[in-house]
Each structure stands twice: as C-alpha cells, then as structure tokens.
Design an enzyme around this catalytic site. Structure first.
Site, PDB file in Angstrom:
ATOM      1  N   ASN A  57      -7.132   8.813   5.758  1.00  0.00           N
ATOM      2  CA  ASN A  57      -7.886   8.523   4.366  1.00  0.00           C
ATOM      3  C   ASN A  57      -9.382   9.140   4.666  1.00  0.00           C
ATOM      4  O   ASN A  57     -10.089   8.673   5.525  1.00  0.00           O
ATOM      5  CB  ASN A  57      -7.690   7.121   4.232  1.00  0.00           C
ATOM      6  CG  ASN A  57      -6.306   6.454   3.511  1.00  0.00           C
ATOM      7  OD1 ASN A  57      -6.121   6.762   2.614  1.00  0.00           O
ATOM      8  ND2 ASN A  57      -5.511   6.373   4.668  1.00  0.00           N
TER       9      ASN A  57
ATOM     10  N   HIS B  99       3.190   5.771   2.930  1.00  0.00           N
ATOM     11  CA  HIS B  99       2.351   4.778   3.126  1.00  0.00           C
ATOM     12  C   HIS B  99       0.660   5.035   3.144  1.00  0.00           C
ATOM     13  O   HIS B  99       0.420   6.240   3.519  1.00  0.00           O
ATOM     14  CB  HIS B  99       2.440   3.951   4.327  1.00  0.00           C
ATOM     15  CG  HIS B  99       1.971   2.438   4.375  1.00  0.00           C
ATOM     16  ND1 HIS B  99       0.646   2.233   4.452  1.00  0.00           N
ATOM     17  CD2 HIS B  99       2.306   1.200   4.398  1.00  0.00           C
ATOM     18  CE1 HIS B  99       0.158   0.817   4.570  1.00  0.00           C
ATOM     19  NE2 HIS B  99       1.239   0.306   4.190  1.00  0.00           N
ATOM     20  N   HIS B 100      -0.021   4.571   2.480  1.00  0.00           N
ATOM     21  CA  HIS B 100      -1.430   4.838   2.310  1.00  0.00           C
ATOM     22  C   HIS B 100      -1.955   4.961   3.678  1.00  0.00           C
ATOM     23  O   HIS B 100      -3.217   5.732   3.761  1.00  0.00           O
ATOM     24  CB  HIS B 100      -2.303   3.836   1.308  1.00  0.00           C
ATOM     25  CG  HIS B 100      -3.264   4.443   0.381  1.00  0.00           C
ATOM     26  ND1 HIS B 100      -4.018   5.652   0.907  1.00  0.00           N
ATOM     27  CD2 HIS B 100      -3.612   4.201  -0.875  1.00  0.00           C
ATOM     28  CE1 HIS B 100      -4.876   5.708  -0.093  1.00  0.00           C
ATOM     29  NE2 HIS B 100      -4.671   5.161  -1.080  1.00  0.00           N
ATOM     30  N   ALA B 101      -1.614   4.276   4.709  1.00  0.00           N
ATOM     31  CA  ALA B 101      -2.274   4.326   5.851  1.00  0.00           C
ATOM     32  C   ALA B 101      -2.263   5.753   6.315  1.00  0.00           C
ATOM     33  O   ALA B 101      -2.890   6.089   7.417  1.00  0.00           O
ATOM     34  CB  ALA B 101      -1.771   3.513   6.939  1.00  0.00           C
TER      35      ALA B 101
ATOM     36  N   ALA C 277       0.900  -1.423   0.092  1.00  0.00           N
ATOM     37  CA  ALA C 277       0.002   0.097   0.024  1.00  0.00           C
ATOM     38  C   ALA C 277       0.858   1.196  -0.200  1.00  0.00           C
ATOM     39  O   ALA C 277       0.636   2.248   0.774  1.00  0.00           O
ATOM     40  CB  ALA C 277      -1.066  -0.141   1.062  1.00  0.00           C
TER      41      ALA C 277
END
Length: 476
Positions: free
Chosen positions: A319, A133-135, A21
């Site tokens: 997000n 990171h997408h987190a 991710a």
C-alpha cells in the site's frame, strides 16, 4: 523475503466481524467463460504476479509485522470458484451475489484472494468477481494485478520470455523474534520523528485537524521550518447522517456506467477536471438520497479522498496510499455551485499535496509497535466510530485504459470497483473506474443504513443529467 509494511499490516489488524478490508472488482464479460480455461490462464500468469502467489508468515507472538512467503502449491480449485444465477439472471441478482461475497473474510492461511465466475446473465454475458485483501494491494496496485491477467486482444499473449523471479524464504522463527525485538527498540525513535514531522501537517489529519489551534500550530511550524505558506484545508466536522457510525456485517452493492463523453462535456463547459465532475455527481446523488431520507444537512459532508503516493512510473509493492478529507457541498441546491465548490476544494488539496505529500498515515503506522498495533487499531476504530466519525463517505476515482481488454478471449464490457466501508469512514463508498469510454461506478453500502444501493446509482445518473442540463443552457 518481503515483509508487510506497517500500513499493510494495519489493514489486517483493524479487521473485525464488521470491518473487513477486502477490495474487489466486478467485471462483466461478453461471453460465457470456461472455468478450466481461466484456471489455465492463471497457472501461466500467476508466477509473474507476486501479490497473488504469496501468503502470510506471522512472526511469533506478533512482535513484528508478518512476512510474505511464496506459495508453491497454489490450489486453484479453491481460489477459482463458480456460481450460477437463477433465471432471469439480471443485474440486481448479480449485485446480490456480490453483496453476499464481499464481506466474507479471506482465509489467512492461503494467498489472500478469490475469483468467482458468475454464470446466468442474459445477452451472453457473465460476471467475474475478483477479491483481494487490502493488505496485499492498494487501489492502483489492484488495478495492476487485474491488468496482468488481461489481454489487449482476444488471443491470450504468451508468458514473458524471462523466468519469473522467486522470493527468498522468510527468516526462521528465532531470527523473526530477534528482528521484532530490534524493531521494538527503535519504535520510540520512530514515534519522536513522526511527531516532529507531523506538527507542520496537523491540519491534514482527520480528527486532529479539528482540535482548537491545530491550524495555527501547523502554520507556525511550517513558517519556522522555512517551508512557507501552504493552502489551508478548512474541512468542517462531519455532520451526522443516516450512514454515519458503526457498520454491520452486511453489505449492499450496486453499479452504474456513465458515458465518459458526457462527463468530458461537462468538464470542458465549466473548465474543471474529470475528477471534479465525478465528485460533483456523487455530491448531487447523495443530496438527492438525503432529501428522501431524513433531510439534507445545512453544511457540507466530509468526503475521504484516497491519494496514491506512487511516483509516476513507479511500481513499489504493498500500500502506497494516503487519504485527504474534503468538503462535499451537498447542502447547495444548484448543481453548478456544487461543481464549483468541488473544484475549489480539490484544487486546495492538489496545491497542498504538491508541496508535501500527505504521508502521515504511513508514518503514523510505522511509529506504532507491531505488538500493540492490532489492539490499538481495533480500539481506535470502535471508539471513533461510536463517538465522532471523521468522514461521511469515501469517494475514489481510478483512471483506467481507454481500449478494449479480454479475459480468455471474452471481451471485458465493464469493470465495477467494490471497495471498503468501516466504522470510521461511514456506510457508503463510491468508487469510479474509467474504462473504454465509460466511467464504471461501484457503490457499496451498509445494508442497515442504506438497504437499497440501487437508489444511489439512480441518483448518480440523475446528478449527471442535472449538470448536462446546466451545460446545455450555457451560451455557445
């Protein structure tokens, strides 16, 4: 004391050796940037960029979502790296480096980002690859993080006059456990509420929307709730393609810049939006690729189209994104017909989204117990990827600034997004970013499925030329 939302944590949990991710950007700069100068800029700016100064603080036994904790001893020698391309140092060598760097997982014991200075490009240029990171951020948040490190003039701006805010430290282990147990106690109630809210929106949720009667049940639920009719979203099941199914550990990356003026010319001639033109260009490129690799399916592809849930002017952390699916008319030979189909599909999504934003992804994540989320996410990805992937391709279009930006005095020439592919979403992601008169498009593919991503970027240029040719034939 910020804590990851359930959706933020999902991006941690679904990661495997092949599903990674990381979201990133490849900036091409006019000038050879000095690593020490970049580290100095980061040292001044990072206190004001929370997403880059935090690392994970896991909850014991995984009973709750992790917390973010501020890293006071940030090791810029680790986070800022540099490499050189061997001669001749062309764009393909640059893309090969990004292809190798992008799928490498980030160290979860440190803040979840890395920057690479890539030297050796001709004509006095250099690459700047930034991975996060997408987190920590979504696509819009990632653009905001990048903007915090850029300047609108060659002279870097001084730090803000106000002192940077500091995060409160996360709770200790016993308090984390107590909070985690309390969350587990209310999860069943979350699940019930999600089910009740989801019924009117079953036809928005990939896979679920294709079950017999899903549209009928959704329509009846909306009627009983008094919300009235909503535009239907008849997205067919995704056809099998050479880029459907589980992805490997390896990636291919390529990029292309298309003049925004040409895209606006098509937009004006056919009365559509810039996003419609970008989607139609992607449809044309994928049609050309499929025609050369096994044949064009007789039905539309299914495109996953990310939507931001951020309100205008709102900031918010983490997000705030959902995803809708839309038919992508690769089966149509006529480029204008493809464009019209794209316009029709995207308008239906916008009409539906304006009535009730698609928050099912976030709400579904919140309904799951944190302790089970990791196993459930990985199992679901594996099962869906092996059996019936709901999406053929991810296509995203992020608007950016239409004026020059600078990094330590070096002008930003282009900024190409480098995004995510997974077992569920398919082996192709096409993301566009408009900047300073151009639409910069990054294409990431699975190496086993599409070994030459540059073939696709060439088809993007050809697909836009098709639409420009159709525009030129219109009576003026």
């Amino acid at each position: 004391m910020p804590q990851l939302s359930a959706l933020d944590a999902q991006f941690l949990h679904f990661e495997t050796a092949t599903n990674v991710a990381n979201i990133a950007g490849l900036a091409v700069l006019d000038g050879d940037l000095n690593r020490a100068d970049l580290q100095g800029l980061l040292e001044r700016r990072l206190p004001y960029v929370p997403a880059l100064r935090r690392k994970l603080a896991p909850v014991p036994f995984g009973l709750d979502h992790p917390y973010w904790v501020q890293e006071d001893d940030l090791d810029l020698d680790y986070h800022v790296r540099e490499i050189g391309l061997p001669p001749p140092g062309d764009d393909r060598q640059l893309s090969e480096q990004v292809s190798r760097l992008h799928p490498r997982r980030l160290d979860r014991g440190r803040p979840l980002w890395e920057i690479y200075l890539i030297h050796g490009l001709p004509a006095g240029r250099m690459g700047l690859y930034t991975k996060i990171h997408h987190a920590a951020v979504d696509g819009i948040g990632g653009a905001d993080v990048l903007a915090a490190l850029l300047d609108t003039s060659p002279t870097p701006a001084p730090p803000p006059p106000s002192a940077p805010e500091r995060d409160e430290p996360p709770p200790g282990g016993p308090e984390m456990l107590a909070r985690g147990l309390a969350r587990m106690a209310v999860n069943p109630a979350h699940a019930v509420r999600f089910a009740a809210r989801a019924i009117p929106h079953l036809d928005e949720i990939p896979v679920v929307s294709w079950l017999p009667g899903a549209g009928l049940v959704s329509g009846l639920a909306r009627k009983l709730a008094g919300t009235g009719q909503a535009p239907e979203l008849p997205t067919p099941p995704a056809p099998k393609t050479p880029f459907s199914g589980p992805v490997s550990q390896h990636r291919r990356f390529a990029f292309v810049s298309l003049p925004l003026e040409e895209i606006k010319r098509v937009r004006k001639a056919f009365g559509v939006t810039v996003n419609d033109v970008v989607m139609a260009v992607c449809a044309g490129a994928l049609r050309r690729w499929l025609a050369a690799h096994g044949g064009v399916p007789r039905q539309p592809l299914v495109a996953g189209v990310p939507f931001s849930l951020r309100e205008a002017g709102g900031e918010g952390r983490g997000n705030q994104v959902s995803i809708m699916t839309a038919p992508l008319a690769v089966h149509l030979d006529d480029p204008v017909a493809r464009l019209n189909e794209v316009r029709y599909a995207t308008q239906r999504i916008k009409d539906r989204f304006s009535l009730a934003p698609a928050r099912w992804l976030r709400e579904f994540s919140e309904s799951m117990p944190a302790a089970l989320m990791g196993l459930a996410s990985r199992s679901a990805f594996g099962l869906v990827g092996q059996t019936a992937p709901p999406i053929n391709v991810i296509i995203s279009n992020v608007p950016g600034p239409q004026f020059p930006l600078y990094v330590c005095g070096a002008r930003l020439l282009n900024h190409y997004p480098v995004s995510v592919i997974t077992d569920v979403s398919g082996g192709v992601n096409i993301t566009a970013f408009s900047y300073d008169g151009s639409v910069d498009i990054g294409v990431i593919t699975d190496r086993e499925m599409i070994p030459d991503a540059w073939e696709l970027t060439g088809h993007l240029r050809a697909a836009l030329d098709e639409l420009l040719g159709a525009e030129a034939r219109l009576p003026h």
